[in-house]
Scaffold this motif. Structure first.
Motif, PDB file in Angstrom:
ATOM      1  N   MET A   1     -41.245   5.021   7.305  1.00  0.00           N
ATOM      2  CA  MET A   1     -40.549   5.940   8.206  1.00  0.00           C
ATOM      3  C   MET A   1     -40.127   5.306   9.529  1.00  0.00           C
ATOM      4  SD  MET A   1     -42.468   9.582   7.552  1.00  0.00           S
ATOM      5  CE  MET A   1     -44.143   8.950   7.500  1.00  0.00           C
ATOM      6  N   PRO A   2     -40.948   4.436  10.139  1.00  0.00           N
ATOM      7  CA  PRO A   2     -40.555   3.883  11.441  1.00  0.00           C
ATOM      8  C   PRO A   2     -39.183   3.215  11.441  1.00  0.00           C
ATOM      9  CG  PRO A   2     -42.857   3.407  11.010  1.00  0.00           C
ATOM     10  CD  PRO A   2     -42.310   4.009   9.757  1.00  0.00           C
ATOM     11  N   ALA A   3     -38.829   2.522  10.359  1.00  0.00           N
ATOM     12  CA  ALA A   3     -37.532   1.836  10.304  1.00  0.00           C
ATOM     13  C   ALA A   3     -36.386   2.843  10.358  1.00  0.00           C
ATOM     14  CB  ALA A   3     -37.434   1.002   9.033  1.00  0.00           C
ATOM     15  N   GLU A   4     -36.558   4.000   9.677  1.00  0.00           N
ATOM     16  CA  GLU A   4     -35.500   5.014   9.686  1.00  0.00           C
ATOM     17  C   GLU A   4     -35.408   5.711  11.038  1.00  0.00           C
ATOM     18  OE1 GLU A   4     -33.501   4.886   7.148  1.00  0.00           O
ATOM     19  OE2 GLU A   4     -34.908   3.419   6.311  1.00  0.00           O
ATOM     20  N   VAL A   5     -36.566   5.919  11.661  1.00  0.00           N
ATOM     21  CA  VAL A   5     -36.575   6.525  13.012  1.00  0.00           C
ATOM     22  C   VAL A   5     -35.884   5.585  13.993  1.00  0.00           C
ATOM     23  CG1 VAL A   5     -38.034   7.288  14.925  1.00  0.00           C
ATOM     24  CG2 VAL A   5     -38.666   7.872  12.560  1.00  0.00           C
ATOM     25  N   GLU A   6     -36.184   4.281  13.870  1.00  0.00           N
ATOM     26  CA  GLU A   6     -35.572   3.299  14.771  1.00  0.00           C
ATOM     27  C   GLU A   6     -34.056   3.243  14.547  1.00  0.00           C
ATOM     28  OE1 GLU A   6     -35.629   0.675  17.907  1.00  0.00           O
ATOM     29  OE2 GLU A   6     -37.189   1.995  17.130  1.00  0.00           O
ATOM     30  N   LYS A   7     -33.631   3.365  13.302  1.00  0.00           N
ATOM     31  CA  LYS A   7     -32.193   3.361  13.026  1.00  0.00           C
ATOM     32  C   LYS A   7     -31.519   4.566  13.677  1.00  0.00           C
ATOM     33  CE  LYS A   7     -28.714   3.092   9.391  1.00  0.00           C
ATOM     34  NZ  LYS A   7     -28.392   2.737   8.002  1.00  0.00           N
ATOM     35  N   LEU A   8     -32.141   5.716  13.564  1.00  0.00           N
ATOM     36  CA  LEU A   8     -31.604   6.922  14.207  1.00  0.00           C
ATOM     37  C   LEU A   8     -31.502   6.735  15.714  1.00  0.00           C
ATOM     38  CD1 LEU A   8     -33.548   9.646  12.201  1.00  0.00           C
ATOM     39  CD2 LEU A   8     -31.066   9.491  12.341  1.00  0.00           C
ATOM     40  N   ARG A   9     -32.540   6.125  16.276  1.00  0.00           N
ATOM     41  CA  ARG A   9     -32.570   5.906  17.736  1.00  0.00           C
ATOM     42  C   ARG A   9     -31.469   4.923  18.142  1.00  0.00           C
ATOM     43  NH1 ARG A   9     -37.649   5.037  18.108  1.00  0.00           N
ATOM     44  NH2 ARG A   9     -38.254   7.130  18.827  1.00  0.00           N
ATOM     45  N   ASN A  10     -31.331   3.821  17.405  1.00  0.00           N
ATOM     46  CA  ASN A  10     -30.324   2.808  17.740  1.00  0.00           C
ATOM     47  C   ASN A  10     -28.901   3.332  17.595  1.00  0.00           C
ATOM     48  OD1 ASN A  10     -32.344   0.960  18.277  1.00  0.00           O
ATOM     49  ND2 ASN A  10     -32.270   0.020  16.241  1.00  0.00           N
ATOM     50  N   MET A  11     -28.711   4.292  16.675  1.00  0.00           N
ATOM     51  CA  MET A  11     -27.378   4.858  16.474  1.00  0.00           C
ATOM     52  C   MET A  11     -27.059   5.961  17.479  1.00  0.00           C
ATOM     53  SD  MET A  11     -27.161   5.072  12.282  1.00  0.00           S
ATOM     54  CE  MET A  11     -25.416   5.536  12.276  1.00  0.00           C
ATOM     55  N   GLY A  12     -28.042   6.277  18.309  1.00  0.00           N
ATOM     56  CA  GLY A  12     -27.819   7.322  19.306  1.00  0.00           C
ATOM     57  C   GLY A  12     -27.857   8.723  18.732  1.00  0.00           C
ATOM     58  N   LEU A  13     -28.456   8.870  17.545  1.00  0.00           N
ATOM     59  CA  LEU A  13     -28.510  10.181  16.906  1.00  0.00           C
ATOM     60  C   LEU A  13     -29.714  10.999  17.345  1.00  0.00           C
ATOM     61  CD1 LEU A  13     -27.491   9.115  13.281  1.00  0.00           C
ATOM     62  CD2 LEU A  13     -26.116  10.479  14.879  1.00  0.00           C
ATOM     63  N   LEU A  14     -30.743  10.330  17.883  1.00  0.00           N
ATOM     64  CA  LEU A  14     -31.949  11.034  18.312  1.00  0.00           C
ATOM     65  C   LEU A  14     -31.815  11.527  19.741  1.00  0.00           C
ATOM     66  CD1 LEU A  14     -35.213   9.233  17.095  1.00  0.00           C
ATOM     67  CD2 LEU A  14     -34.198  11.355  16.272  1.00  0.00           C
ATOM     68  N   THR A  15     -32.186  12.753  19.960  1.00  0.00           N
ATOM     69  CA  THR A  15     -32.276  13.291  21.319  1.00  0.00           C
ATOM     70  C   THR A  15     -33.644  13.937  21.476  1.00  0.00           C
ATOM     71  OG1 THR A  15     -31.273  15.388  20.623  1.00  0.00           O
ATOM     72  CG2 THR A  15     -29.794  13.704  21.529  1.00  0.00           C
ATOM     73  N   VAL A  16     -34.116  14.000  22.697  1.00  0.00           N
ATOM     74  CA  VAL A  16     -35.434  14.575  22.976  1.00  0.00           C
ATOM     75  C   VAL A  16     -35.255  15.999  23.469  1.00  0.00           C
ATOM     76  CG1 VAL A  16     -37.545  14.385  24.323  1.00  0.00           C
ATOM     77  CG2 VAL A  16     -36.409  12.317  23.498  1.00  0.00           C
ATOM     78  N   ASP A  17     -35.962  16.916  22.840  1.00  0.00           N
ATOM     79  CA  ASP A  17     -35.898  18.326  23.201  1.00  0.00           C
ATOM     80  C   ASP A  17     -37.324  18.864  23.297  1.00  0.00           C
ATOM     81  OD1 ASP A  17     -35.119  20.930  23.669  1.00  0.00           O
ATOM     82  OD2 ASP A  17     -34.705  21.372  21.565  1.00  0.00           O
ATOM     83  N   ASP A  18     -37.727  19.190  24.534  1.00  0.00           N
ATOM     84  CA  ASP A  18     -39.082  19.696  24.781  1.00  0.00           C
ATOM     85  C   ASP A  18     -40.134  18.739  24.221  1.00  0.00           C
ATOM     86  OD1 ASP A  18     -40.957  21.479  25.781  1.00  0.00           O
ATOM     87  OD2 ASP A  18     -40.996  22.688  23.945  1.00  0.00           O
ATOM     88  N   GLY A  19     -39.864  17.449  24.351  1.00  0.00           N
ATOM     89  CA  GLY A  19     -40.820  16.417  23.939  1.00  0.00           C
ATOM     90  C   GLY A  19     -40.667  15.964  22.503  1.00  0.00           C
ATOM     91  N   ALA A  20     -39.965  16.750  21.677  1.00  0.00           N
ATOM     92  CA  ALA A  20     -39.784  16.382  20.270  1.00  0.00           C
ATOM     93  C   ALA A  20     -38.472  15.616  20.095  1.00  0.00           C
ATOM     94  CB  ALA A  20     -39.775  17.630  19.401  1.00  0.00           C
ATOM     95  N   SER A  21     -38.432  14.727  19.119  1.00  0.00           N
ATOM     96  CA  SER A  21     -37.208  13.973  18.824  1.00  0.00           C
ATOM     97  C   SER A  21     -36.454  14.672  17.701  1.00  0.00           C
ATOM     98  CB  SER A  21     -37.549  12.540  18.406  1.00  0.00           C
ATOM     99  OG  SER A  21     -38.152  11.845  19.474  1.00  0.00           O
ATOM    100  N   ILE A  22     -35.191  14.988  17.963  1.00  0.00           N
ATOM    101  CA  ILE A  22     -34.397  15.766  17.014  1.00  0.00           C
ATOM    102  C   ILE A  22     -33.031  15.130  16.788  1.00  0.00           C
ATOM    103  CG2 ILE A  22     -35.512  17.906  17.775  1.00  0.00           C
ATOM    104  CD1 ILE A  22     -32.774  18.550  19.181  1.00  0.00           C
ATOM    105  N   VAL A  23     -32.370  15.568  15.709  1.00  0.00           N
ATOM    106  CA  VAL A  23     -30.958  15.253  15.504  1.00  0.00           C
ATOM    107  C   VAL A  23     -30.203  16.567  15.656  1.00  0.00           C
ATOM    108  CG1 VAL A  23     -29.194  14.432  13.906  1.00  0.00           C
ATOM    109  CG2 VAL A  23     -31.439  13.326  13.946  1.00  0.00           C
TER     110      VAL A  23
END
Length: 582
Positions: A283-305
């Motif tokens: 899972m970490p590799a997919e989370v990192e890919k989401l983060r690098n692509m700018g798809l992850l945003t933080v909402d009330d402490g949680a990471s969402i798309v």
């Protein structure tokens, strides 16, 4: 029937070109509009001419009558026009002469062979470890396996995956419960039932603590010391605490041992048992890919798309504490499966309640740039309740599959022992028929239909049921046992009941295509009932072994052999066994 439809289509197109110059009709449009009339008196096939009015600039009645004049198709006995319909009555004798040899010589009769060289991954059954196999799991299990069998029949290479629910906070609860109230001897003896008892107990204790906390402080948040302990134990599990890992592995092995008993009864095997835990390091590799692509945003402490652009709630990827959720695991699993199996299609069979979940993470996969996103297919099905009450393991409101099967087998055994005094033979037959009754009951319905499970309805052996279908199959076996050898159509004219049976056998390939296209095993189940009705009508009206006419007798034996082959295949495709004696 498909070949005959093609011949009819070609004849109509040619006739229209002659009689309506300059207004050519497309063969695909004609073929798509051919239908089976609801009343046999109207013919075996019909073409409604209403949609042709705009193209041909004539009334439907005139179109039908003009096309019917001088129209001739090999294998069609009669062509007529009635109220805007072009009706075709099939020559059963001619159809049987071509069809029966095809059925008997071709083991793949009915297969569209559309999957040759292609791979399908199917994710189904997937029970949660340390929880019982109850009636709510039957849908994903038998729908999923039937879809696997259908795809295999169509030529696909299939990979059946049991994506075990073997990770999550529930294991924290179970570890706490076991340490507080359990012991090894009781769990080894009681199996999953013992684990469930512990799980139900701790959930009840947690609820009692939460209720007590709210009673003391109605304005405050509900709290539970046991819930805190459970979260702490799961964190230890995620951190690979040796004691907790050992307990977790043991819980998994105890559960699998129990599940295998049910799978044996259902005659189901899997190619992979990789559960949620297998993907924790992926899972970490997919989370990192989401983060690098700018798809992850933080909402009330949680990471969402954010999926608001597609009218969906956000897809949660990480909790506030950084732990993963179901979408994270599903994305990682899909990537692994594509890299491992290079699938042409990945099918997920789960409750319709999870439809939003799949729509969300499918969209995330697409946003991540994976070009196989459109090969992901969610096959939902309706919910199951017990006398109107929702199933819930934590409260103990379940009907266990093993109990349902045991009761069904017992009932059949009581009936069967009169004809089968040998206990072993009697039990073997009762097992096939009893389990088949439950499967057939479930797969008789459209998969999206909610089912209020009633034991008496499921175990009724009269009418359109699994035992009736299996009994019909056994009847064909009995007839052929009394007249061994190969049998072939003689060309002698067929009676109406014989022709009806041939026409029903002829539509089997179309039913397989429809079941595959709609991911709907109930199409096959309903066809089985139609075939059984056609054969039993033929059996009662047309003497087979006692016929004094040799050609007639040979025809009927050949039709029985063809029915046995097609019915046996159809039953297999909905996970049912085919006892030769009942």
């Amino acid at each position: 029937m498909q070949k005959l439809k093609q011949q009819i289509t070609e004849a109509i197109v040619a006739s229209a070109a002659r009689k309506f110059p300059g207004a050519a009709l497309g063969a695909s449009d004609i073929a798509a509009n051919l239908e089976y009339p609801p009343d046999p008196a109207m013919g075996d096939l019909a073409l409604p001419c209403f949609r042709l009015s705009k193209v041909l600039r004539r009334s439907p009645k005139e179109i039908a009558e003009t096309l019917a004049a001088d129209l001739s198709v090999p294998g069609v006995a009669d062509i007529g026009a009635v109220n805007g319909y072009l009706n075709f009555r099939i020559d059963g004798t001619a159809l049987a002469a071509r069809l029966v040899p095809e059925i008997m010589k071709n083991d793949s009769y009915g297969s569209p062979m559309c999957g040759t060289g292609k791979t399908v991954v199917l994710d189904y059954s997937s029970p949660n470890v340390a929880k019982p196999f109850h009636i709510g799991h039957l849908g994903t299990t038998v729908i999923g396996h039937s879809l696997k069998l259908l795809h295999e029949f169509a030529g696909y290479h299939c990979v059946g995956i049991n994506y075990l629910g073997d990770w999550g906070t529930q294991f924290g609860k179970l570890i706490v419960a076991y340490k507080m109230w359990g012991n090894q001897e009781e769990v080894e003896a009681g199996g999953v039932d013992a684990l469930v008892a512990l799980y139900v107990r701790i959930n009840n204790e947690i609820k009692a603590e939460e209720d007590a906390s709210l009673a003391k402080n109605p304005e405050g948040k509900k709290s539970s010391h046991l819930a805190d302990l459970a979260r702490a134990e799961f964190r230890k599990l995620e951190e690979h605490d040796e004691e907790n890992i050992a307990l977790w592995k043991w819980f998994v092995s105890v559960s699998l041992k129990e599940y295998e008993k049910t799978y044996r009864l259902l005659n189901i095997t899997f190619d992979s048992y990789k559960g949620e835990s297998f993907y924790t390091d992926k899972m970490p590799a997919e989370v990192e890919k989401l983060r690098n692509m700018g798809l992850l945003t933080v909402d009330d402490g949680a990471s969402i798309v954010d999926l608001s652009k597609w009218n969906m709630p956000p897809c949660l990827i990480l909790k506030r504490d950084g732990s993963t959720l179901y979408p994270t695991r599903d994305i990682a699993a899909a990537v692994y499966r594509q890299n491992t199996y290079h699938f042409d299609k990945a099918i997920y069979v789960t409750s319709a309640a999870q439809s939003l979940h799949f729509a969300q993470w499918f969209k995330v996969v697409e946003l991540m740039g994976y070009d196989w996103y459109d090969r992901l297919v969610h096959v939902p099905y309706g919910t199951v309740s017990i006398n109107g009450m929702k199933l819930a393991t934590r409260t103990g409101n379940v009907i266990l599959l093993k109990d349902i099967f045991a009761e069904a087998i017992s009932r059949v055994e009581e009936i069967a022992k009169e004809k089968h005094p040998d206990p072993a033979e009697c039990h073997a037959i009762a097992e096939k028929v009893g389990v088949g009754a439950i499967i057939f009951y479930y797969l008789s319905n459209n998969r999206m239909r909610d089912i209020n499970f009633m034991m008496e309805d499921a175990l009724t052996f009269d009418g359109n049921t699994g035992p009736y279908a299996q009994y019909t199959y056994a009847r064909t076996c009995s007839v052929l046992e009394k007249a061994p050898g190969d049998h072939a159509m003689t060309g002698a004219p067929l009676s109406p009941k014989e022709s009806d049976l041939v026409k029903t056998l002829a539509i089997f390939p179309e039913k397989i295509e429809a079941a595959l296209a709609d991911y709907e095993p109930s199409v096959v189940t309903r066809y089985i009932l139609d075939l059984c009705a056609a054969y039993n009508g033929f059996y009662h009206d047309c003497p087979i072994l006692t016929s004094e006419n040799a050609e007639e007798r040979e025809n009927r034996l050949a039709l029985t052999a063809a029915t046995r082959r097609v019915l046996g295949r159809a039953l297999h495709l909905i996970c049912m066994q085919t006892p030769e004696k009942i």
